[in-house]
Design a protein around this motif. Structure first.
Motif, short mmCIF file in Angstrom:
data_model
loop_
_atom_site.label_atom_id
_atom_site.label_comp_id
_atom_site.label_asym_id
_atom_site.label_seq_id
_atom_site.Cartn_x
_atom_site.Cartn_y
_atom_site.Cartn_z
N UNK A 1 0.83 -1.20 0.00
CA UNK A 1 0.00 0.00 0.00
C UNK A 1 0.87 1.26 0.00
N UNK A 2 0.45 2.22 -0.79
CA UNK A 2 1.18 3.48 -0.89
C UNK A 2 1.22 4.18 0.45
N UNK A 3 0.10 4.12 1.21
CA UNK A 3 0.02 4.79 2.51
C UNK A 3 1.13 4.32 3.46
N UNK A 4 1.44 3.03 3.42
CA UNK A 4 2.49 2.49 4.31
C UNK A 4 3.86 3.03 3.92
N UNK A 5 4.11 3.14 2.62
CA UNK A 5 5.37 3.69 2.15
C UNK A 5 5.53 5.14 2.57
N UNK A 6 4.46 5.91 2.49
CA UNK A 6 4.50 7.33 2.88
C UNK A 6 4.80 7.46 4.37
N UNK A 7 4.17 6.62 5.18
CA UNK A 7 4.39 6.66 6.63
C UNK A 7 5.85 6.36 6.98
N UNK A 8 6.42 5.35 6.31
CA UNK A 8 7.83 5.01 6.55
C UNK A 8 8.74 6.16 6.13
N UNK A 9 8.43 6.78 5.00
CA UNK A 9 9.26 7.87 4.51
C UNK A 9 9.25 9.05 5.48
N UNK A 10 8.09 9.38 6.01
CA UNK A 10 7.99 10.52 6.94
C UNK A 10 8.94 10.34 8.13
N UNK A 11 9.01 9.11 8.63
CA UNK A 11 9.89 8.84 9.77
C UNK A 11 11.36 8.96 9.37
N UNK A 12 11.70 8.44 8.20
CA UNK A 12 13.10 8.41 7.78
C UNK A 12 13.67 9.79 7.47
N UNK A 13 12.81 10.71 6.98
CA UNK A 13 13.34 12.02 6.58
C UNK A 13 12.92 13.14 7.55
N UNK A 14 12.41 12.75 8.72
CA UNK A 14 11.99 13.76 9.71
C UNK A 14 13.15 14.67 10.10
N UNK A 15 14.35 14.12 10.18
CA UNK A 15 15.51 14.92 10.58
C UNK A 15 15.82 16.02 9.57
N UNK A 16 15.50 15.78 8.29
CA UNK A 16 15.73 16.80 7.26
C UNK A 16 14.73 17.94 7.40
N UNK A 17 13.50 17.60 7.73
CA UNK A 17 12.49 18.63 7.93
C UNK A 17 12.86 19.52 9.10
N UNK A 18 13.43 18.92 10.14
CA UNK A 18 13.84 19.69 11.33
C UNK A 18 14.97 20.66 11.00
N UNK A 19 15.83 20.28 10.04
CA UNK A 19 16.97 21.13 9.68
C UNK A 19 16.64 22.13 8.58
N UNK A 20 15.46 22.03 8.00
CA UNK A 20 15.12 22.83 6.82
C UNK A 20 15.05 24.32 7.12
N UNK A 21 15.52 25.11 6.16
CA UNK A 21 15.40 26.57 6.23
C UNK A 21 14.06 27.03 5.67
N UNK A 22 13.55 26.26 4.71
CA UNK A 22 12.27 26.58 4.07
C UNK A 22 11.44 25.31 3.97
N UNK A 23 10.17 25.41 4.33
CA UNK A 23 9.25 24.28 4.17
C UNK A 23 8.08 24.77 3.32
N UNK A 24 7.90 24.15 2.16
CA UNK A 24 6.80 24.51 1.28
C UNK A 24 5.82 23.34 1.20
N UNK A 25 4.59 23.59 1.57
CA UNK A 25 3.54 22.57 1.46
C UNK A 25 2.87 22.74 0.11
N UNK A 26 3.04 21.75 -0.76
CA UNK A 26 2.52 21.84 -2.13
C UNK A 26 1.15 21.20 -2.29
#
Length: 293
Positions: free
Chosen positions: A113-138
């Protein structure tokens, strides 16, 4: 010299963003192997070099090396490399819809399921979001709105607006928007639907606007609504919120909600502030479509 790392959720628009930044004169590299980042940076960032703007695309496809990125970023910062991180975000429903439309599998779904892949990805790249200078919600951004926002940040060098507000009109009979943060019911206001000459028109037309707004209740409600929203915005900004959807609903989403959404949008967009603002009328044409059927 400007060095930007473009990252975020798969399906949030990284490839499109890199193409737009290339049009702005950036030297772009997508899916750069993380172990090569330091070497590439040394080669490209040289005094008086021809390349003055660089954008590197990184995402979950980097696999096991993704966690090593934290150390690489620390090393680049210690070397005083002018590094900026742009993180592209999008809500789950939008990401699932985009994957289904393109008939692609999520990199981490492994055929499931695509939903499961998205959930895993959010956890793996959470550290990048924390370090981001700009966050754009598309999630709700049109292509031209994304281009405009990128141009403002990376070409015109204007101050980044870290909160993007969507003022959304809707009809209750078509359902409350699932992504709404604030919902306001304006069905208590004078209804143009019961005026024969106003019924075919919408809140975008002056006669309807005047009918809805030319009374003390509507004016007082708008005043209090603007006051409350302007009070909330700085607190949302301080919390780190980057997307705010204000939904205004009436019965059919054609007259009263459209009028109030337009009025709120005008008052929020009168000056350059710490947020960007757009408006959307979700159900303005649905009444005509339903009757045609």
């Amino acid at each position: 010299m400007r060095f930007v790392i473009v990252t975020g959720m798969s399906g949030a628009g990284k490839s499109t963003t890199l193409k737009m930044m290339e049009d702005m004169g950036y030297f772009c590299v997508d899916n750069m192997p993380i172990p090569l980042m330091t070497k590439l940076t040394e080669l490209l960032i040289v005094p008086n070099g021809e390349i003055t703007k660089i954008a590197l695309g990184l995402d979950i496809r980097s696999g096991q090396n993704l966690r090593a990125l934290d150390q690489v970023l620390d090393e680049l910062e210690k070397a005083k490399i002018p590094l900026e991180i742009l993180f592209l975000e999008s809500n789950d429903d939008t990401l699932v819809k985009r994957y289904k439309e393109t008939r692609r599998n999520h990199p981490l779904s492994k055929g499931g399921r695509i939903e499961n892949g998205i959930a895993k990805e959010r956890k793996k790249i959470a550290f990048l979001k924390e370090r981001a200078d700009y966050i754009l919600d598309t999630s709700r951004m049109l292509t031209r709105e994304l281009r405009s926002e990128l141009n403002r940040i990376f070409a015109e060098n204007k101050e980044y607006k870290n909160l993007y507000i969507t003022v959304l009109s809707f009809g209750f009979k078509y359902g409350i928007p699932s992504d709404a943060d604030l919902v306001f019911d304006v069905r208590f206001l004078p209804n143009p639907y019961y005026i024969d000459e106003l019924r075919p028109q919408s809140g975008n037309d002056k006669p309807v606007r005047d009918y809805v707004m030319n009374n003390d209740i509507s004016k007082e409600f708008l005043k209090k609504l603007v006051d409350m929203v302007e009070f909330l915005i700085p607190n949302y900004v301080a919390e780190g919120k980057n997307q705010l959807v204000i939904a205004i609903g009436c019965t059919g989403g054609k007259h009263r909600s459209v009028t109030l959404a337009n009025e709120l949008y005008e008052r929020l967009s009168v000056a350059e502030k710490e947020y960007g603002v757009r408006k959307e009328h979700r159900d303005i044409e649905k009444d005509a479509i339903t009757k045609a059927k």
